[in-house]
Write a protein that holds these residues in place. Structure first.
Motif, PDB file in Angstrom:
ATOM      1  N   SER A  10     -81.146  36.719  72.198  1.00 51.39           N
ATOM      2  CA  SER A  10     -82.029  37.336  73.187  1.00 51.39           C
ATOM      3  C   SER A  10     -82.153  36.484  74.443  1.00 51.39           C
ATOM      4  N   ALA A  11     -82.048  35.156  74.299  1.00 51.87           N
ATOM      5  CA  ALA A  11     -82.078  34.307  75.496  1.00 51.87           C
ATOM      6  C   ALA A  11     -80.844  34.586  76.355  1.00 51.87           C
ATOM      7  N   ILE A  13     -79.232  37.436  76.511  1.00 48.75           N
ATOM      8  CA  ILE A  13     -79.430  38.748  77.164  1.00 48.75           C
ATOM      9  C   ILE A  13     -80.321  38.592  78.395  1.00 48.75           C
ATOM     10  N   ALA A  14     -81.382  37.805  78.258  1.00 50.47           N
ATOM     11  CA  ALA A  14     -82.295  37.605  79.394  1.00 50.47           C
ATOM     12  C   ALA A  14     -81.556  36.950  80.565  1.00 50.47           C
ATOM     13  N   GLU A  15     -80.717  35.987  80.245  1.00 54.80           N
ATOM     14  CA  GLU A  15     -79.954  35.318  81.297  1.00 54.80           C
ATOM     15  C   GLU A  15     -78.978  36.303  81.968  1.00 54.80           C
ATOM     16  N   VAL A  17     -79.287  39.575  82.160  1.00 52.51           N
ATOM     17  CA  VAL A  17     -80.046  40.539  82.968  1.00 52.51           C
ATOM     18  C   VAL A  17     -80.397  39.931  84.326  1.00 52.51           C
ATOM     19  N   ALA A  18     -80.837  38.671  84.309  1.00 51.27           N
ATOM     20  CA  ALA A  18     -81.217  38.013  85.565  1.00 51.27           C
ATOM     21  C   ALA A  18     -80.011  37.907  86.499  1.00 51.27           C
ATOM     22  N   SER A 131     -78.193  46.458  73.788  1.00 47.62           N
ATOM     23  CA  SER A 131     -79.368  45.634  74.119  1.00 47.62           C
ATOM     24  C   SER A 131     -79.347  45.238  75.588  1.00 47.62           C
ATOM     25  N   ALA A 135     -82.161  46.326  78.267  1.00 48.64           N
ATOM     26  CA  ALA A 135     -82.940  45.281  78.925  1.00 48.64           C
ATOM     27  C   ALA A 135     -82.748  45.328  80.442  1.00 48.64           C
TER      28      ALA A 135
END
Ligand code: TXA
Ligand code: MG
Length: 357
Positions: A10-11, A13-15, A17-18, A131, A135
């Protein structure tokens, strides 16, 4: 460009997305091959895809969305045929070519479809791809994450080998399950999605469905849902205007000269192996009897279509690596003797990756 990072979970994925939100590129796994993604609404980001891949700007991209409602936003007149196919095959390896939304809600970058009035769109079924799409909350344009014309990647390591230093991030499978570099990574289909043009089919019927690129959703599977479809047989020459694009004759090719042959040609070829012309050969075979002793190499492929397809690109990379070790090497690929179902897609890729011997 700084070093390329490989991340997961998930980290990761967050990276990703950013980075997408700031107009950067991110490679991510799908059930077919790894994609090289950019925000499909951002012309600058989309331009970076063409640049990183060295892709001709006449070859349009596939827009990835999380679900059917995400697809409808970019399509003019979502037809009954589109609805049926989406219900049956999404999420999954089917790309639909549809009329592109004209104005109003439609703000995809024109570069995504290389100026065409249609858009190619799909919902992938790989959990990491889904995902990421959820996201991010927007459409992701993504071709295969390889240098244009070469073999598509089915593992993060394949992407890294070709695009390191050119993109900031590669998103890998969270678990790394099935991620053996020789086994086709975590791309369970292993070949690019089927591209089906239904842009000329309206709700009043008329117009044909045309398979532009065979893939994991076979002609037979599609015909069960919508009746008979055509298969585009031609091919385009690179840089040619993309009126019915997507079919460059030479594509998916290793760097080592690669040739294809039919089972019946084997006795004659076997006798030529080791001659000056064919000093060292790497055979990609599915038949244990079609093999060569050292200094040649033989890579034995599985006999079932699904397994063959899943492993094909990793095997072509392996054959290429073996070929690059010894100057003057050639790759010989034994063509399958079957043509139906998934074999049609395998045959298509083999013909683009190799020359006739
Ligand atoms: O499985 C796949 O489809 C992978 C993963 C990443 O989703 N993507 C992929 O993209 O294979 P790419 O760019 O390597 O292939 C896209 C194909 C090309 O053959 C392109 O010409 C065709 O789709 N295409 C895209 N937009 C089109 C359009 N508007 N009309 C006709 N063909 C189109
Ligand atoms: Mg490609």
């Amino acid at each position: 460009m700084n070093a390329t990072k490989i991340v997961s979970g998930s980290a990761g994925i967050a990276e990703a997305v950013a980075l997408l939100a700031s107009g950067e590129l991110v490679a991510f796994p799908t059930e077919t091959v790894f994609g090289l993604g950019a925000d499909a609404r951002d012309a600058g980001a989309v331009a970076k895809i063409y640049q990183a891949k060295g892709r001709p700007s006449t070859n349009p991209l596939i827009v990835h969305v999380a679900d059917v409602s995400g697809a409808k936003r970019w399509v003019e007149g979502w037809s009954e045929v589109a609805q049926k196919l989406a219900e049956r095959f999404w999420p999954g390896p089917l790309t639909l070519v549809l009329p592109r939304k004209r104005s109003g809600g439609g703000n995809l970058a024109p570069e995504v479809s290389a100026g065409l009035s249609t858009v190619a769109i799909r919902v992938p079924r790989h959990p990491v791809a889904l995902s990421l799409l959820r996201a991010f909350g927007g459409p992701i344009a993504a071709p295969s994450a390889n240098r244009s014309g070469f073999v598509s990647p089915t593992a993060a390591a394949h992407v890294y080998a070709e695009l390191a230093g050119r993109i900031p991030l590669i998103l890998d499978n969270e678990t790394g399950m099935g991620g053996e570099s020789g086994g086709g990574g975590d791309c369970s289909v292993g070949l690019e999605s089927t591209v089906l043009d239904i842009s000329r089919i309206g709700n009043g019927g008329g117009g044909n469905a045309i398979i532009l690129r065979p893939g994991g959703i076979t002609r037979e599977m599609i015909e069960e849902v919508i009746g008979s479809v055509e298969v585009f047989q031609g091919h385009l020459v690179e840089h040619q205007a993309a009126a019915s694009p997507g079919m460059l004759e030479r594509h998916y090719a290793p760097r080592t000269p690669a040739y294809r042959f039919k089972p019946a040609q084997w006795p004659e070829l076997q006798a030529q192996a080791g001659t000056k012309k064919w000093e060292r050969v790497i055979v990609l075979s599915w038949d244990p009897h079609v093999a060569l002793p050292t200094p040649h190499e033989t890579l034995l492929m599985p006999e079932a279509a699904e397994d063959y397809a899943r492993q094909l690109y990793a095997a072509l990379r392996q054959a290429d690596a073996l070929g690059q070790q010894v100057p003057g090497s050639s790759i010989w690929v034994l063509l399958p003797d079957k043509h139906h179902g998934l074999w049609a897609a395998v045959m298509d890729r083999l013909k683009r990756a190799t020359m006739k011997i």
